[in-house]
Motif scaffolding. Structure first.
Motif, short mmCIF file in Angstrom:
data_model
loop_
_atom_site.label_atom_id
_atom_site.label_comp_id
_atom_site.label_asym_id
_atom_site.label_seq_id
_atom_site.Cartn_x
_atom_site.Cartn_y
_atom_site.Cartn_z
N MET A 1 0.84 -1.20 0.00
CA MET A 1 0.00 0.00 0.00
C MET A 1 0.87 1.25 0.00
SD MET A 1 -3.28 0.46 2.34
CE MET A 1 -3.32 1.97 3.24
N VAL A 2 1.94 1.19 0.81
CA VAL A 2 2.88 2.31 0.82
C VAL A 2 3.45 2.50 -0.59
CG1 VAL A 2 5.02 3.18 1.81
CG2 VAL A 2 3.46 1.84 3.21
N THR A 3 3.74 1.37 -1.22
CA THR A 3 4.27 1.44 -2.59
C THR A 3 3.29 2.17 -3.49
OG1 THR A 3 4.79 -0.84 -2.06
CG2 THR A 3 5.56 0.00 -4.15
N ALA A 4 2.01 1.83 -3.34
CA ALA A 4 1.00 2.44 -4.20
C ALA A 4 0.97 3.95 -4.00
CB ALA A 4 -0.37 1.84 -3.91
N ILE A 5 1.04 4.39 -2.74
CA ILE A 5 1.00 5.84 -2.50
C ILE A 5 2.24 6.50 -3.10
CG2 ILE A 5 1.06 7.62 -0.71
CD1 ILE A 5 -0.61 5.72 1.01
N ALA A 6 3.39 5.84 -2.91
CA ALA A 6 4.62 6.38 -3.48
C ALA A 6 4.49 6.54 -4.98
CB ALA A 6 5.79 5.47 -3.14
N ILE A 7 3.86 5.55 -5.64
CA ILE A 7 3.69 5.63 -7.08
C ILE A 7 2.87 6.86 -7.44
CG2 ILE A 7 2.58 4.54 -9.06
CD1 ILE A 7 3.34 1.86 -7.84
N LEU A 13 9.24 8.68 -13.93
CA LEU A 13 8.48 7.54 -14.41
C LEU A 13 9.27 6.23 -14.27
CD1 LEU A 13 6.89 9.08 -17.58
CD2 LEU A 13 5.77 8.51 -15.46
N PHE A 14 10.58 6.33 -14.37
CA PHE A 14 11.39 5.13 -14.24
C PHE A 14 11.20 4.52 -12.85
CE2 PHE A 14 15.44 2.99 -13.35
CZ PHE A 14 15.46 2.12 -14.43
N ALA A 15 11.24 5.40 -11.84
CA ALA A 15 11.04 4.92 -10.48
C ALA A 15 9.61 4.39 -10.32
CB ALA A 15 11.29 6.06 -9.50
N VAL A 16 8.66 5.05 -10.94
CA VAL A 16 7.27 4.61 -10.84
C VAL A 16 7.14 3.19 -11.37
CG1 VAL A 16 4.99 4.93 -11.86
CG2 VAL A 16 6.20 6.88 -10.94
N VAL A 17 7.75 2.95 -12.51
CA VAL A 17 7.64 1.62 -13.11
C VAL A 17 8.32 0.58 -12.23
CG1 VAL A 17 8.39 0.23 -15.05
CG2 VAL A 17 7.38 2.46 -15.44
N MET A 18 9.49 0.93 -11.69
CA MET A 18 10.19 0.00 -10.82
C MET A 18 9.34 -0.32 -9.59
SD MET A 18 12.33 -1.19 -12.13
CE MET A 18 13.75 -1.67 -12.85
N LEU A 19 8.76 0.75 -9.02
CA LEU A 19 7.91 0.54 -7.85
C LEU A 19 6.72 -0.33 -8.18
CD1 LEU A 19 7.85 3.92 -5.95
CD2 LEU A 19 8.69 1.73 -5.16
N SER A 20 6.16 -0.14 -9.36
CA SER A 20 4.98 -0.95 -9.68
C SER A 20 5.37 -2.41 -9.85
CB SER A 20 4.24 -0.40 -10.90
OG SER A 20 4.86 -0.82 -12.06
N GLY A 21 6.63 -2.63 -10.29
CA GLY A 21 7.12 -4.00 -10.32
C GLY A 21 7.19 -4.59 -8.92
N ILE A 22 7.72 -3.77 -7.99
CA ILE A 22 7.80 -4.22 -6.59
C ILE A 22 6.39 -4.47 -6.05
CG2 ILE A 22 8.42 -3.49 -4.27
CD1 ILE A 22 10.73 -1.94 -5.57
N TYR A 23 5.50 -3.56 -6.40
CA TYR A 23 4.11 -3.70 -5.97
C TYR A 23 3.53 -5.04 -6.43
CZ TYR A 23 -0.90 -2.65 -5.91
OH TYR A 23 -2.26 -2.70 -5.72
N SER A 24 3.84 -5.41 -7.67
CA SER A 24 3.34 -6.69 -8.18
C SER A 24 3.91 -7.86 -7.41
CB SER A 24 3.70 -6.84 -9.65
OG SER A 24 2.95 -5.96 -10.41
N LEU A 25 5.20 -7.77 -7.11
CA LEU A 25 5.81 -8.87 -6.36
C LEU A 25 5.17 -9.00 -4.98
CD1 LEU A 25 9.64 -9.00 -6.96
CD2 LEU A 25 7.92 -10.73 -7.40
N LEU A 26 4.96 -7.84 -4.33
CA LEU A 26 4.30 -7.87 -3.02
C LEU A 26 2.91 -8.48 -3.15
CD1 LEU A 26 5.28 -4.40 -1.55
CD2 LEU A 26 6.08 -6.64 -0.83
N SER A 27 2.20 -8.07 -4.22
CA SER A 27 0.86 -8.64 -4.44
C SER A 27 0.95 -10.14 -4.55
CB SER A 27 0.24 -8.12 -5.73
OG SER A 27 0.38 -6.75 -5.82
N ALA A 28 1.96 -10.58 -5.31
CA ALA A 28 2.09 -12.02 -5.53
C ALA A 28 2.27 -12.75 -4.21
CB ALA A 28 3.26 -12.30 -6.46
N SER A 29 3.09 -12.17 -3.31
CA SER A 29 3.28 -12.87 -2.04
C SER A 29 2.00 -12.86 -1.21
CB SER A 29 4.45 -12.28 -1.26
OG SER A 29 4.39 -10.89 -1.29
N LEU A 30 1.25 -11.77 -1.37
CA LEU A 30 -0.03 -11.71 -0.65
C LEU A 30 -1.00 -12.77 -1.18
CD1 LEU A 30 -1.00 -9.98 1.62
CD2 LEU A 30 -2.11 -8.49 -0.01
N PHE A 31 -1.00 -12.94 -2.51
CA PHE A 31 -1.87 -13.97 -3.11
C PHE A 31 -1.48 -15.35 -2.58
CE2 PHE A 31 -2.45 -11.10 -7.00
CZ PHE A 31 -3.68 -10.68 -6.57
N LEU A 32 -0.17 -15.53 -2.44
CA LEU A 32 0.32 -16.81 -1.93
C LEU A 32 -0.22 -17.05 -0.53
CD1 LEU A 32 2.21 -18.84 -3.15
CD2 LEU A 32 4.08 -17.84 -1.87
#
Lengths: 317, 141, 491
Positions: A1-7, A13-32
């Motif tokens: 969620m913090v990642t989302a606010i940071a985005i 934009l480069f940082a935004v894209v990187m963060l959204s990648g991190i956000y996806s990874l975090l989501s994946a662990s949450l799905f797990l």
């Protein structure tokens, strides 16, 4: 969620894209954590992998920084708050999180859990629902991927002549990274074998055509990044890849048609063999293969197209 | 009790709103797409959360387990993830083309250029209309 | 074989789309696409006939029974719309070959036809399915392929229009899956008819109400109801003409179908009345939409944009029929769906023919074309008259039913407003007529000729259909009435 606010706040934009990648990874662990292994697998490979890659490929072509907006986003804030209010209002009567007697667990789903072993005969219930009970949705999903492939193909066309000229002028990016190249050469077979494992092991563990397709494509993309487009295109012809995108869909739908010709309904795998469970096995194997082929081919096509644009721009400069 | 039971859904709502806000409030075309994917991901959470059964395990049948989470939402979300990446790819391809055609990926810049185009159309229509009037007068004389 | 017709209806274009990539020769792909679409049309004819005489058809995909597997269910309502979509698609495709030869570079033709067939698949799939999530999947197929169809042209403004549509469309689709998700959460099912049975038990819950809210907003974004129409004018104006003709005639209609299906078949009109003043909201938005969009149409310089705004206004009429919430009102809505598709397909195809000859959709370039391209121009005028609602055209029939339904409900002020709004339509159609016939041509060239036969024939089929269904209303009114009755009968 913090990642989302940071985005939301960042303008690089480069940082935004990187963060959204991190956000996806975090989501994946949450799905797990929520028992959705297949979903976690897909989110990790798609959200953190392919989608980040495509964003980066685009960023190579467009400016990196966002301009500060001149307007105050009052209206937008209003719309968002209204939506939020409706959602929170909606949650008030929801069955609580994790409760076993919520309606979703009472109707429809129990049959999948209790009978799929007898009716379809594979342990991964997600795969049997995906490929058999709701196999038609998955055909639709494959078609969505194919549609996106067609869309990108028609939008980012590069003529053959530009390609040839550009190739002579622009060398591969990473010619000198010897360690990377050696490591990649060793990794590539492993990645491709792992993709095949995921493809055919989807019946028993998490995985299946979609994830396998993405991993397979990732292997090829890695190769392209390190050895350059020209070399890759010598091995893999664009025309072939484009036709493969169509072939996967045809294979999937073809299985459906075959079922019809053998006297069943569309995608009714029971009729493929004398024994319904064997028929289901065969059907699922084939349609998952169809999904895998289309997905891998489309992902590779997407990457090629975006990269060709970059090459073209470099050449034009 | 009530609040604890719904806690997970409320996080989903907050994520959803952040994503939605990025989409409609920002002017940068790429950032909008990032927002869109956050918005979609939050919907995935909504679905997966409702499929969770406390104390259950992943829906891969095994003799050692009795209680499984609901597989149906997982299947739906697999499909939705794929739809999401397809939309993102399509959007990015459009962004690349827009940048090539306009030289900018800020919505306001693009709007200014489009308005100029339209203004030219306007001038052309009315400018030429006057021309024809002149032309007719010539003929009358 | 006929037992498989419900699925073949969708599967045939679905299979044909990837096959196009193997054929690759634009001319042959074009003919192939026409054949495919025509086959779909014949299937839909036979389906409609079967549904009208024999009753609802159900088809279980994968052989799994309904709430577990996905079901296709054809009744009078979607049978009628399947016929409309596949019919219009076929006629538009006949004109496609000539038109895109001018508007698109040669190497994109195959992709154009592939995307077109995918879009057709998506639309037919939405209509045929009885599964809420399957509907979303096919919605996305049609949406993604329409973004492609819009952006594939050479006008750069089409790119931004397509991007705008992509963002709005995805928000709409996401709202729709939020709605479907919440419904699933409360009932545990995704099948529409199973939902209809299980929803009454949880009518009182706030979650279902919020599901309904999200769903309606999402669909309204897709169907471009005022004030959610912002994506539509640009998308229609700058897309290739064939795309405009196809999408204007079909895609918003399919979204209206989804709305009708959910309101009447799934939630049931009682729930809607009980929970939200939806009728009043639709009445207000419909009327405002009609007036704002009609007035905006008057000021347009691009003829495609002019008629795109008129489309937004026509959606207002369609929604108005829904707002009445009576059988008569629904009949008027269904009639106008059909009739408006006929008018707009004819008009946009005719504009496409002009673009083919003069390469422009600027109204000012149309000066004096009345003499150069008499048949094409007559088609535009005939379509325009139909939009106004002049007797002997289809537009008259649907407006007549709408006004009768309004009077029947006792809403005579609204009926008066509808008649006044027709006068605004007179103004914008008159502007077109003025440019075409009364303004002398400014560039005198002999090069401008009548449109080629391959375009004139489909255009005039549509114009004659406009007039035929304006006089002989047995088919359209008959089926609309049957469909409306069955929808009210269910509840």
């Amino acid at each position: 969620m913090v990642t989302a606010i940071a985005i939301a706040r960042m303008s690089d934009l480069f940082a935004v894209v990187m963060l959204s990648g991190i956000y996806s990874l975090l989501s994946a662990s949450l799905f797990l954590d929520l028992d959705a292994v297949d979903v976690a697998f897909t989110e990790a490979s798609v959200g953190a992998g392919i989608s980040t890659l495509l964003f980066l490929a685009t960023l190579k072509l467009v400016p990196r920084y966002e301009k500060k907006s001149r307007y105050k986003p009052t209206l937008a804030l209003g719309v968002v708050i209204a939506t939020g209010a409706l959602l929170i209002y909606g949650t008030l009567d929801m069955p609580h999180f994790g409760e076993a007697d919520a309606p979703v667990h009472q109707h429809v789903a129990p049959r999948y859990l209790n009978d799929s072993m007898n009716e379809v005969g594979i342990p991964n219930v997600v795969t049997s629902v995906l490929a058999s009970y709701r196999g038609y949705d998955t055909l639709g999903e494959t078609l969505v991927v194919f549609t996106a492939g067609i869309g990108v193909l028609s939008l980012l066309m590069v003529s053959r002549r530009t390609k040839e000229k550009a190739l002579q002028k622009v060398p591969a990016d990473m010619q000198n990274q010897i360690i990377l190249r050696v490591v990649a050469k060793m990794m590539l077979p492993l990645i491709l074998i792992f993709a095949l494992y995921v493809q055919f092991h989807g019946d028993y563990g998490p995985g299946g055509g979609f994830q396998a397709g993405v991993i397979f494509a990732a292997g090829i993309i890695l190769y392209t990044m390190l050895f350059g487009l020209s070399l890759t295109q010598k091995v893999i012809k664009t025309e072939v890849v484009e036709r493969l995108t169509a072939f996967g869909v045809l294979l999937y739908a073809g299985v459906g048609i075959a079922c019809m010709l053998l006297g069943g309904n569309f995608l009714d795998y029971n009729v493929l063999r004398h024994d319904p469970v064997h028929g289901q096995h065969l059907g699922i194997l084939l349609v998952e293969l169809g999904v895998g082929i289309t997905v891998a081919a489309v992902m590779v096509t997407l990457f090629f197209k975006f990269t060709w644009r970059t090459v073209k721009h470099k050449y034009n400069q | 009790m009530n609040i604890i039971g719904l806690y997970n859904y409320w996080i989903v709502v907050v994520l959803m709103l952040i994503g939605f806000f990025i989409v409609i409030a920002h002017e940068n075309l790429i950032k909008k797409l990032v927002g869109l994917s956050i918005f979609q991901t939050s919907v995935f959470f909504l679905y997966i959360s409702m499929g969770k059964v406390a104390g259950a395990t992943a829906p891969i049948l095994d003799e050692n387990y009795q209680l499984y989470s609901n597989p149906l939402p997982h299947v739906l979300i697999l499909t939705a993830i794929v739809v999401g990446i397809a939309t993102t790819a399509m959007g990015l391809a459009l962004v690349v083309r827009i940048y090539e055609a306009y030289g900018s990926i800020e919505e306001s810049d693009i709007q200014v250029q489009d308005n100029n185009d339209r203004l030219e159309d306007y001038l052309e229509a009315y400018g030429r209309k006057n021309d024809t009037h002149l032309f007719n007068q010539d003929k009358d004389e | 074989m006929t037992a498989h017709f419900p699925i073949l209806q969708v599967i045939i274009p679905l299979l044909a789309a990837p096959l196009c990539l193997f054929i690759r020769i634009p001319r042959i792909v074009g003919i192939f696409a026409i054949l495919v679409s025509a086959t779909a049309f014949f299937i839909s004819c036979s389906l409609l006939q079967e549904v009208v005489t024999g009753g609802t058809l159900s088809y279980q995909l994968g052989g799994w029974a309904a709430p577990w597997g996905i079901e296709y269910r054809i009744d009078k309502l979607n049978g009628y719309l399947l016929l409309l979509v596949s019919g219009i698609s076929t006629i538009v495709l006949v004109a496609a070959q000539t038109s895109i030869s001018k508007e698109l570079p040669e190497n994109r033709h195959t992709f154009f036809y592939t995307a077109y067939l995918l879009c057709l698949t998506g639309l037919l799939g939405i209509l045929a399915t009885a599964d809420a999530f399957n509907l979303f999947v096919f919605l996305e197929i049609s949406a993604l392929s329409s973004y492609t169809l819009i952006a594939i042209g050479t006008d750069r403004r089409a790119l931004t229009a397509s991007y705008q549509y992509l963002v709005m469309g995805t928000i709409g689709a996401t709202f729709i899956i939020i709605g479907v998700g919440l419904m699933y959460m409360m009932t545990g099912t995704l099948n529409m008819y199973d939902l209809a049975e299980r929803l009454p038990a949880v009518y009182e819950s706030k979650t279902v109400l919020s599901a309904f809210g999200f769903f309606i907003v999402g669909v309204c974004l897709k169907l471009a109801l005022f004030p959610l129409h912002l994506w539509l004018p640009n998308a229609y104006a700058y897309a290739p003409s064939i795309t405009t003709a196809f999408l204007a005639a079909t895609s918003t209609k399919v979204a209206v179908y989804v709305l009708i299906r959910y309101i009447f078949s799934i939630f049931g009109i009682e729930f809607v009345d009980m929970s939200l003043p939806l009728g009043d909201i639709f009445l207000f938005l419909g009327l405002t939409g009609i007036f704002v969009a009609s007035v905006a149409a008057i000021y347009q310089l691009n003829i495609k944009r002019l008629f795109a705004y008129s489309s937004v206004a026509q959606i207002g009429y369609i929604i108005l029929g829904l707002a009445i919430e009576t059988e008569l009102g629904l009949t008027a809505t269904l009639l106008h769906l059909f009739n408006h598709a006929l008018m707009k397909a004819a008009i946009f195809l005719a504009i496409g023919a002009v673009v083919y000859r003069i390469g422009s959709a600027q109204l000012s370039h149309y000066a004096g074309l009345g003499k150069k391209m008499p048949w094409t121009m007559a088609a535009i005028v005939a379509g325009g008259l139909s939009l106004i609602g002049v007797p002997l055209t289809v537009g008259f029939v649907s407006k007549w039913y709408l006004v009768v339904a309004l009077l029947d409900k006792g809403w005579w002020p609204v009926a008066v407003l509808v008649l006044i709004s027709s006068l605004i339509a007179v103004i914008y159609v008159w502007r077109v007529v003025e440019w075409i016939y009364l303004t002398p041509p400014r560039i005198i060239t002999d090069e401008i000729k009548e449109a080629p036969m391959s375009q004139l024939i489909p255009i005039w089929i549509l114009v004659l259909a406009n007039i035929y269904f304006g006089v002989d209303t047995r088919l359209t009114v008959g089926v609309s009435k049957l469909a409306a009755q069955s929808l009210f009968g269910v509840n």
